[in-house]
Design an enzyme around this catalytic site. Structure first.
Site, mmCIF file in Angstrom:
data_model
loop_
_atom_site.group_PDB
_atom_site.id
_atom_site.type_symbol
_atom_site.label_atom_id
_atom_site.label_comp_id
_atom_site.label_asym_id
_atom_site.label_seq_id
_atom_site.Cartn_x
_atom_site.Cartn_y
_atom_site.Cartn_z
ATOM 1 N N SER B 23 0.835 -1.205 0.000
ATOM 2 C CA SER B 23 0.000 0.000 0.000
ATOM 3 C C SER B 23 0.869 1.254 0.000
ATOM 4 O O SER B 23 1.884 1.318 0.677
ATOM 5 C CB SER B 23 -0.904 0.001 1.228
ATOM 6 O OG SER B 23 -0.126 -0.021 2.405
ATOM 7 N N ASP B 24 0.457 2.247 -0.771
ATOM 8 C CA ASP B 24 1.169 3.522 -0.759
ATOM 9 C C ASP B 24 0.175 4.652 -0.984
ATOM 10 O O ASP B 24 -1.037 4.423 -1.050
ATOM 11 C CB ASP B 24 2.317 3.523 -1.781
ATOM 12 C CG ASP B 24 1.831 3.406 -3.221
ATOM 13 O OD1 ASP B 24 0.931 4.174 -3.615
ATOM 14 O OD2 ASP B 24 2.363 2.558 -3.955
ATOM 15 N N TYR B 32 -1.138 -7.489 -6.116
ATOM 16 C CA TYR B 32 0.015 -7.679 -6.988
ATOM 17 C C TYR B 32 -0.279 -8.798 -7.977
ATOM 18 O O TYR B 32 -0.666 -9.903 -7.578
ATOM 19 C CB TYR B 32 1.265 -8.003 -6.165
ATOM 20 C CG TYR B 32 1.928 -6.776 -5.575
ATOM 21 C CD1 TYR B 32 1.331 -5.522 -5.651
ATOM 22 C CD2 TYR B 32 3.173 -6.870 -4.960
ATOM 23 C CE1 TYR B 32 1.953 -4.405 -5.119
ATOM 24 C CE2 TYR B 32 3.797 -5.759 -4.424
ATOM 25 C CZ TYR B 32 3.178 -4.522 -4.503
ATOM 26 O OH TYR B 32 3.805 -3.411 -3.981
ATOM 27 N N LYS B 216 13.567 2.072 2.979
ATOM 28 C CA LYS B 216 12.729 3.083 2.305
ATOM 29 C C LYS B 216 11.343 3.111 2.925
ATOM 30 O O LYS B 216 10.766 2.056 3.213
ATOM 31 C CB LYS B 216 12.625 2.770 0.816
ATOM 32 C CG LYS B 216 11.948 3.866 0.008
ATOM 33 C CD LYS B 216 12.143 3.686 -1.489
ATOM 34 C CE LYS B 216 11.208 2.650 -2.061
ATOM 35 N NZ LYS B 216 11.495 2.362 -3.477
ATOM 36 N N LYS B 218 7.349 4.780 2.604
ATOM 37 C CA LYS B 218 6.334 5.480 1.823
ATOM 38 C C LYS B 218 5.902 6.733 2.579
ATOM 39 O O LYS B 218 5.727 6.676 3.810
ATOM 40 C CB LYS B 218 5.128 4.573 1.597
ATOM 41 C CG LYS B 218 5.461 3.295 0.855
ATOM 42 C CD LYS B 218 5.843 3.561 -0.586
ATOM 43 C CE LYS B 218 6.151 2.277 -1.331
ATOM 44 N NZ LYS B 218 6.428 2.516 -2.763
ATOM 45 N N ASP B 246 9.508 7.760 -0.419
ATOM 46 C CA ASP B 246 8.839 7.503 -1.706
ATOM 47 C C ASP B 246 7.404 8.025 -1.632
ATOM 48 O O ASP B 246 6.612 7.552 -0.825
ATOM 49 C CB ASP B 246 8.842 5.987 -1.958
ATOM 50 C CG ASP B 246 8.214 5.597 -3.288
ATOM 51 O OD1 ASP B 246 7.698 6.462 -4.007
ATOM 52 O OD2 ASP B 246 8.255 4.385 -3.605
ATOM 53 N N ASN B 248 5.276 8.239 -4.346
ATOM 54 C CA ASN B 248 4.394 7.618 -5.343
ATOM 55 C C ASN B 248 3.498 8.619 -6.080
ATOM 56 O O ASN B 248 2.288 8.425 -6.184
ATOM 57 C CB ASN B 248 3.535 6.531 -4.684
ATOM 58 C CG ASN B 248 4.372 5.346 -4.248
ATOM 59 O OD1 ASN B 248 4.895 5.353 -3.139
ATOM 60 N ND2 ASN B 248 4.538 4.369 -5.113
ATOM 61 N N GLU B 272 11.690 9.807 -3.766
ATOM 62 C CA GLU B 272 11.339 8.998 -4.944
ATOM 63 C C GLU B 272 9.930 9.324 -5.430
ATOM 64 O O GLU B 272 9.025 9.516 -4.614
ATOM 65 C CB GLU B 272 11.438 7.523 -4.547
ATOM 66 C CG GLU B 272 11.032 6.540 -5.614
ATOM 67 C CD GLU B 272 11.373 5.099 -5.216
ATOM 68 O OE1 GLU B 272 12.315 4.898 -4.420
ATOM 69 O OE2 GLU B 272 10.696 4.182 -5.712
ATOM 70 N N GLU B 299 10.261 4.222 -12.090
ATOM 71 C CA GLU B 299 9.494 2.976 -12.197
ATOM 72 C C GLU B 299 8.333 3.095 -13.175
ATOM 73 O O GLU B 299 7.886 2.101 -13.721
ATOM 74 C CB GLU B 299 8.988 2.526 -10.821
ATOM 75 C CG GLU B 299 7.951 3.421 -10.211
ATOM 76 C CD GLU B 299 7.430 2.894 -8.870
ATOM 77 O OE1 GLU B 299 7.905 3.390 -7.844
ATOM 78 O OE2 GLU B 299 6.576 1.999 -8.858
ATOM 79 N N ASP B 322 12.629 -0.078 -14.422
ATOM 80 C CA ASP B 322 11.709 -1.143 -14.046
ATOM 81 C C ASP B 322 11.788 -2.239 -15.101
ATOM 82 O O ASP B 322 11.899 -1.957 -16.296
ATOM 83 C CB ASP B 322 10.285 -0.567 -13.968
ATOM 84 C CG ASP B 322 9.273 -1.598 -13.516
ATOM 85 O OD1 ASP B 322 8.954 -1.624 -12.315
ATOM 86 O OD2 ASP B 322 8.807 -2.392 -14.356
ATOM 87 N N HIS B 349 13.887 -0.291 -9.601
ATOM 88 C CA HIS B 349 12.653 -0.478 -8.845
ATOM 89 C C HIS B 349 12.328 -1.961 -8.786
ATOM 90 O O HIS B 349 12.474 -2.670 -9.782
ATOM 91 C CB HIS B 349 11.519 0.261 -9.555
ATOM 92 C CG HIS B 349 10.151 -0.085 -9.039
ATOM 93 N ND1 HIS B 349 9.249 -0.832 -9.771
ATOM 94 C CD2 HIS B 349 9.546 0.197 -7.863
ATOM 95 C CE1 HIS B 349 8.135 -0.971 -9.070
ATOM 96 N NE2 HIS B 349 8.283 -0.371 -7.914
ATOM 97 N N ALA B 350 11.866 -2.425 -7.626
ATOM 98 C CA ALA B 350 11.539 -3.848 -7.548
ATOM 99 C C ALA B 350 10.374 -4.152 -6.618
ATOM 100 O O ALA B 350 10.149 -5.303 -6.269
ATOM 101 C CB ALA B 350 12.767 -4.649 -7.124
ATOM 102 N N GLU B 380 16.464 -2.364 -5.150
ATOM 103 C CA GLU B 380 15.394 -2.457 -4.170
ATOM 104 C C GLU B 380 15.104 -3.926 -3.843
ATOM 105 O O GLU B 380 15.165 -4.799 -4.702
ATOM 106 C CB GLU B 380 14.117 -1.806 -4.726
ATOM 107 C CG GLU B 380 12.957 -1.823 -3.736
ATOM 108 C CD GLU B 380 11.778 -0.981 -4.193
ATOM 109 O OE1 GLU B 380 11.642 -0.749 -5.415
ATOM 110 O OE2 GLU B 380 11.001 -0.540 -3.317
#
Lengths: 432, 432
Positions: B23-24, B32, B216, B218, B246, B248, B272, B299, B322, B349-350, B380
């Site tokens: 979640s971000d 996913y 990292k 969010k 990050d 997002n 990020e 990404e 990515d 990015h991973a 990542e």
């Protein structure tokens, strides 16, 4: 109280590759196609729109539109049409679907189709063509349509309001003038790459006789050929008619500079899509290098963030929005406002199927309520496939006549839909 | 002589929204997912790859991959794998399908899946993991992989050749070092927005105990919350461990500047995806305003033309490619070469499913044959869903161990595929 009862999507394709109508340096054999969307309602007043594609993958575009069904089906029409800005934001911000762009490509165009169908629905219920429906909204209503997310470093809601308020005086007069005199057009009909010299010359002469003050030629495959074809066209149209050229993303930046300079003697009205459409910095470099030849792009501009940057970077002289590349009328209102803020004229792209019918509403709305002028502006006209539309564009004396029929104009005749449905319609089933 | 006999595509989804893993600020409830592609052959040595998505629309992504079948099925494997540059160019330049991007979104990621499956196929036949397979190619072979169209104002084929030749000495030694010591990693596991403070603190402490030198978090929903969570994390990891943040894509440009300044006291390793990923000029403005806090993005960078511009504009300190957003290994080789030309480190990015498994090959290839270093670079790492892979990543002591199994690493266990197939697999069929 009417309710949305369904979102129908039809894969419609016209076999234009058989005659090379629409051929250019990047797209040698397009079959002009429409992922056609219908918002059905239980009182029968429905909304139609389409996404323009050029053949294979039109089924994918149709599937993307269908994916958005949960956002509209079951909703009350009044609630939906009373807040078209809210609808557009919900469709674009669906986080799982947005990931597939984000805000670009198939899913973004799908949002555009649903949003445009909702505009057709709303305008028909109001009994107005979309351009008038928009042009009669208050500045406050208009800014509510726009998603200012990611725009505020170039255009805030308050700045947009100021712009619209400044253009409010004279709206009624400009609307009357449009209804009387129409909106300037230019024609791409003579200039497809697949045409013979004779056809190019004949169509160029006819364009001028028909009252067009600008024509457009496809270029970019072979410089000597381009020089030859431009000479034919320039001779045919004389010195006073504009001659735009369109390379359809064919060149590298340095190549574009050399090529445009080598065509400058034919005094291009603009060079269109010289390089990759994502290349904001490349366009800025090119524009500085080839001045005074104006640079135009926009038909593949995938969202308002790219439009913002083209304008911020001083990368274009002419911005060419497209009716179906972005997230519908709402995002195009944002693009018109951005262009007005930066003082750049918008000349919509319309080479496709149904695009002339739709973009005229955006350009006419712009001239009434945003930029407030038709000066330096014109709408592309390509004279084919209009016979399939319930209300085809009317172009006369080199001008678009303002449409008076309610809606967005994208409605295709039921018989044409049936005939061209892919792959089962008779046009395709009988293909050798 | 083996032949490609089929392109199978499976819609695979993991119900990660049930636990808020992933979640971000922009994606509150991702599932996913993988549009999973298999290039079947008649000798049984096949090629697997996937496109990562976050749920709805994964079926659309799968359909886009299936659309590309005519480019591969029926072809001879040797011919295909002997010219992976040619394959990539054909897939990306299919003009009718390209129109749906162009070179972005669903169709571009679909090309990437097919291209990546072909790399898995080729590397397995060579008996090498993709990173070694790439790292042992000659500079001439490597530049043949790249589509330099639209790049030549920043990087020509000859410049790329020079770069690769300059990095050729020491390749064998760097390959040995990778096999012995692995590649630096950082972990995003502690920092998802949906996690409690206790979980954030515990996972942060564990990350440092596990040997990671950067974690990292969010951020972006609530400034006070972010300050509180960053304080917890900074206290947990101490002063010497990196703390990246990050957002997002959550912010406007001006908002990002204010927000990052308000978090600067926690000494972010980078900020990020602060703003819209298309906004090259916005990133350049931001980077100047928040220095010395480094700016990272990539990404959602949809193609090499956007990478080129981010670098030309001096918009990023760290480029985050990515594995599945662009057109496969080939376009990522182009991006690595561009980054090397501009001296910008690439930190892939991973956060997703299968991305760790794939991007490690790109980063390791870079360190052996392109940039020639791991300095200032890390991959990542997110520790979930690896159990579904035939060859899961191995991260130990805060480093990725170099994979030795042949191929690209995206193969999911047959049982996992069956269990998570959407919507018929047991994981979904039994969902309440």
């Amino acid at each position: 109280m009417a309710t949305i009862t369904g979102l129908d999507v039809i894969d419609v394709r016209f076999p234009t590759s058989r005659t090379l109508d629409g051929s250019d340096a990047m797209n040698p054999d397009p079959d002009y196609s429409a992922a056609y969307a219908v918002l059905r309602t239980d009182d029968g007043v429905d909304g139609h729109a389409l996404t323009f594609t050029i053949g294979r993958g039109n089924d994918l575009q149709a599937a993307a539109i269908a994916l958005l069904e949960p956002w509209v089906v079951g909703r009350e029409v009044e609630e939906l049409t009373a807040d078209l800005g809210g609808l557009a934001r919900r469709l674009v911000r669906d986080s799982q679907v947005r990931w597939l762009g984000p805000e670009k490509g198939v899913v973004h165009m799908a949002a555009g189709a649903v949003i445009n169908a909702a505009w057709d629905l709303a305008a028909r219920r109001a009994g107005l063509p979309v351009w008038q429906f928009l042009a009669r909204m208050s500045p406050e209503q208009l800014v509510d349509l726009v998603d200012f997310r990611y725009l505020t470093d170039a255009l805030t809601r308050d700045e947009a309001l100021d712009l619209l308020r400044a253009a409010a005086p004279g709206r009624a007069e400009r609307e009357r003038a449009l209804l009387e005199d129409g909106y300037p057009a230019y024609t791409t009909t003579p200039g497809w790459l697949g045409y013979t010299d004779e056809r190019l010359e004949r169509l160029s002469i006819e364009a001028v006789e028909d009252g067009f003050t600008q024509i457009k030629l496809k270029v970019g495959l072979d410089l000597a050929e381009d020089r030859r074809r431009l000479a034919i066209a320039r001779r045919a149209i004389g010195e006073d008619v504009g001659l735009a050229i369109d390379a359809n993303q064919r060149w590298e930046v340095a190549e574009a500079i050399d090529w445009v300079r080598a065509l400058a003697e034919f005094r291009p009205a603009w060079i269109e899509e010289p390089i990759n459409p994502d290349d904001v910095l490349g366009h800025a470099t090119l524009r500085r290098a080839v001045a005074p030849v104006p640079v135009a792009t926009g038909e593949h501009l995938h969202n308002r963030v790219m439009a913002k940057q083209l304008l911020q970077a001083g990368a274009v002289d002419v911005l060419q929005l497209d009716a179906t590349r972005v997230a519908g009328v709402n995002e195009n209102v944002a693009i018109l406002l951005l262009a007005a803020k930066f003082g750049v004229p918008v000349c919509p792209h319309a080479g496709g199927v149904g695009l002339c019918e739709m973009v005229q509403h955006l350009a006419m709305f712009d001239s009434v309520a945003v930029s407030g002028t038709t000066e330096g502006r014109m709408i592309e006209f390509v004279d084919h496939l209009h016979e399939h539309f319930e209300v085809p564009v009317e172009v006369s004396g080199g001008r678009y006549l303002a449409p008076r029929a309610p809606g967005l104009g994208a409605r295709i005749h039921a018989e044409s839909l049936a005939a061209h449905t892919y792959p089962t319609g008779p046009v395709w089933a009988t293909r050798d």
